[in-house]
Design a protein around this motif. Structure first.
Motif, PDB file in Angstrom:
ATOM      1  N   CYS A 166       0.931  -1.321  -0.245  1.00 53.08           N
ATOM      2  CA  CYS A 166       0.267   0.449  -0.010  1.00 53.08           C
ATOM      3  C   CYS A 166       0.853   1.181  -0.087  1.00 53.08           C
ATOM      4  O   CYS A 166       1.793   1.986   0.794  1.00 53.08           O
ATOM      5  CB  CYS A 166      -0.805  -0.106   1.288  1.00 53.08           C
ATOM      6  SG  CYS A 166      -1.746   1.644   1.167  1.00 53.08           S
ATOM      7  N   HIS A 173      -3.911   0.255   8.155  1.00 52.70           N
ATOM      8  CA  HIS A 173      -4.799   0.661   7.342  1.00 52.70           C
ATOM      9  C   HIS A 173      -6.182  -0.059   6.847  1.00 52.70           C
ATOM     10  O   HIS A 173      -6.946  -1.141   7.140  1.00 52.70           O
ATOM     11  CB  HIS A 173      -3.879  -0.878   6.813  1.00 52.70           C
ATOM     12  CG  HIS A 173      -4.248  -0.924   5.043  1.00 52.70           C
ATOM     13  ND1 HIS A 173      -3.912  -0.581   4.149  1.00 52.70           N
ATOM     14  CD2 HIS A 173      -4.801  -2.048   4.335  1.00 52.70           C
ATOM     15  CE1 HIS A 173      -4.425  -0.784   3.235  1.00 52.70           C
ATOM     16  NE2 HIS A 173      -4.708  -1.664   3.262  1.00 52.70           N
ATOM     17  N   HIS A 195      -6.098   2.683   0.623  1.00 53.26           N
ATOM     18  CA  HIS A 195      -6.221   3.116   1.863  1.00 53.26           C
ATOM     19  C   HIS A 195      -6.754   4.322   1.421  1.00 53.26           C
ATOM     20  O   HIS A 195      -6.425   5.158   1.339  1.00 53.26           O
ATOM     21  CB  HIS A 195      -4.425   3.236   2.249  1.00 53.26           C
ATOM     22  CG  HIS A 195      -4.444   3.728   3.683  1.00 53.26           C
ATOM     23  ND1 HIS A 195      -3.311   2.788   4.172  1.00 53.26           N
ATOM     24  CD2 HIS A 195      -5.122   4.154   4.324  1.00 53.26           C
ATOM     25  CE1 HIS A 195      -3.074   3.410   5.861  1.00 53.26           C
ATOM     26  NE2 HIS A 195      -4.601   4.512   5.991  1.00 53.26           N
TER      27      HIS A 195
END
Ligand code: 5GP
Ligand code: ZN
Length: 116
Positions: free
Chosen positions: A6, A48, A100
């Motif tokens: 991410c 997250h 995210h």
């Protein structure tokens, strides 16, 4: 809690630089790399969470903290009185490209409605 693939977790971990403008226990904010208004800040949770659909009941305080951050940032940027937008896209059909969750805080110019 953080996701290896991410982009925004990498920003949280300091692996990728960002222009940070706000930090709290639960939220971090930084300037968008491709700003769509004079102020364009992204507010993200330290946790997250991929999309709005993945928010859990226990996350309510975290989500609230994103809006507290938006209020504070708008005040600091001098856009609170004139007006600003705090918006979160969910999934590709709404334009989400980083998975995210992030609140876009946009202001410093007139913003039309509805968005495209
Ligand atoms: P979304 O399209 O998911 O709602 O918003 C993602 C936002 O992240 C976009 O406005 C895009 O410009 C921004 N963005 C993408 N990569 C980076 C990056 O590496 N750094 C920063 N600061 N913003 C990014
Ligand atoms: Zn992440």
């Amino acid at each position: 809690m953080s996701n290896d693939n991410c982009l925004f977790c990498k920003i949280l971990d300091g692996e990728i630089p960002a222009d940070l403008v706000y930090e709290s226990d639960t939220a971090v904010a930084f300037r968008d790399i491709n700003p769509q208004a004079p102020t364009h800040v992204l507010v993200i949770p330290r946790k997250h969470i991929a999309t709005i659909n993945d928010i859990e009941a226990d996350d309510e305080a975290i989500i609230g903290s994103l809006y507290s951050a938006a209020r504070e940032i708008a005040s600091r940027e001098g856009i609170a009185k004139a007006g600003y937008r705090a918006v979160m896209n969910c999934n590709e059909g709404a334009g989400q490209s980083v998975f995210h969750i992030h609140l876009h805080v946009l202001g410093g110019r007139p913003l039309s409605w509805p968005p495209g």
